[in-house]
Design a protein around this motif. Structure first.
Motif, PDB file in Angstrom:
ATOM      1  N   PHE A  24       4.235  -1.413  -2.894  1.00 56.48           N
ATOM      2  CA  PHE A  24       3.128  -2.338  -3.041  1.00 56.48           C
ATOM      3  C   PHE A  24       3.615  -3.681  -3.544  1.00 56.48           C
ATOM      4  O   PHE A  24       4.501  -3.753  -4.386  1.00 56.48           O
ATOM      5  N   GLU A  25       3.021  -4.732  -3.008  1.00 55.63           N
ATOM      6  CA  GLU A  25       3.250  -6.086  -3.507  1.00 55.63           C
ATOM      7  C   GLU A  25       1.875  -6.724  -3.656  1.00 55.63           C
ATOM      8  O   GLU A  25       1.133  -6.852  -2.669  1.00 55.63           O
ATOM      9  N   ASP A  26       1.526  -7.072  -4.883  1.00 54.23           N
ATOM     10  CA  ASP A  26       0.201  -7.623  -5.192  1.00 54.23           C
ATOM     11  C   ASP A  26      -0.919  -6.715  -4.682  1.00 54.23           C
ATOM     12  O   ASP A  26      -1.926  -7.183  -4.157  1.00 54.23           O
ATOM     13  N   GLY A  27      -0.715  -5.405  -4.797  1.00 56.39           N
ATOM     14  CA  GLY A  27      -1.740  -4.438  -4.447  1.00 56.39           C
ATOM     15  C   GLY A  27      -1.827  -4.058  -2.990  1.00 56.39           C
ATOM     16  O   GLY A  27      -2.721  -3.322  -2.592  1.00 56.39           O
ATOM     17  N   VAL A  28      -0.901  -4.528  -2.151  1.00 59.96           N
ATOM     18  CA  VAL A  28      -0.951  -4.247  -0.719  1.00 59.96           C
ATOM     19  C   VAL A  28       0.376  -3.649  -0.261  1.00 59.96           C
ATOM     20  O   VAL A  28       1.449  -4.111  -0.634  1.00 59.96           O
ATOM     21  N   ALA A  29       0.274  -2.587   0.562  1.00 65.93           N
ATOM     22  CA  ALA A  29       1.457  -1.955   1.137  1.00 65.93           C
ATOM     23  C   ALA A  29       1.194  -1.671   2.608  1.00 65.93           C
ATOM     24  O   ALA A  29       0.044  -1.591   3.046  1.00 65.93           O
ATOM     25  N   GLU A  30       2.260  -1.534   3.375  1.00 63.67           N
ATOM     26  CA  GLU A  30       2.160  -1.110   4.764  1.00 63.67           C
ATOM     27  C   GLU A  30       3.006   0.139   4.929  1.00 63.67           C
ATOM     28  O   GLU A  30       4.045   0.286   4.294  1.00 63.67           O
ATOM     29  N   ALA A  31       2.524   1.049   5.779  1.00 61.92           N
ATOM     30  CA  ALA A  31       3.236   2.299   6.010  1.00 61.92           C
ATOM     31  C   ALA A  31       3.469   2.462   7.506  1.00 61.92           C
ATOM     32  O   ALA A  31       2.701   1.945   8.320  1.00 61.92           O
ATOM     33  N   ASP A  32       4.534   3.182   7.851  1.00 62.35           N
ATOM     34  CA  ASP A  32       4.783   3.455   9.269  1.00 62.35           C
ATOM     35  C   ASP A  32       3.636   4.276   9.844  1.00 62.35           C
ATOM     36  O   ASP A  32       3.190   4.041  10.958  1.00 62.35           O
ATOM     37  N   ALA A  33       3.170   5.244   9.065  1.00 61.15           N
ATOM     38  CA  ALA A  33       2.061   6.108   9.476  1.00 61.15           C
ATOM     39  C   ALA A  33       1.434   6.700   8.222  1.00 61.15           C
ATOM     40  O   ALA A  33       2.088   6.830   7.198  1.00 61.15           O
TER      41      ALA A  33
END
Length: 72
Positions: A24-33
């Motif tokens: 997470f960076e500033d409350g946001v993350a991305e995931a592959d799936a």
């Protein structure tokens, strides 16, 4: 495009959920799936999981005999 996960706070750092670690960076993350089980857990605990939008398909513009595109 990867699913976007928003935490209930503006946390920065790694959080592990079973075999999945989200950065997470500033409350946001991305995931592959994101599995259905993880999605359900995250949503029940206050996270927002946005499904990726499918890519838009581009359509070809008609071309005249001289090779120019029609702007009709």
């Amino acid at each position: 495009m990867a699913p976007k996960i928003t935490a209930p706070s503006t946390v920065t750092g790694d959080s592990t959920f079973g075999p999945v670690t989200l950065s997470f960076e500033d409350g946001v993350a991305e995931a592959d799936a994101v599995s259905d089980g993880l999605r359900n857990y995250l949503e029940k605990t206050g996270y927002t999981v946005e499904k990726p939008k499918p890519a838009r398909r581009r359509t070809a513009k008609p071309v005249d005999e001289d090779g120019e595109t029609n702007a009709d």
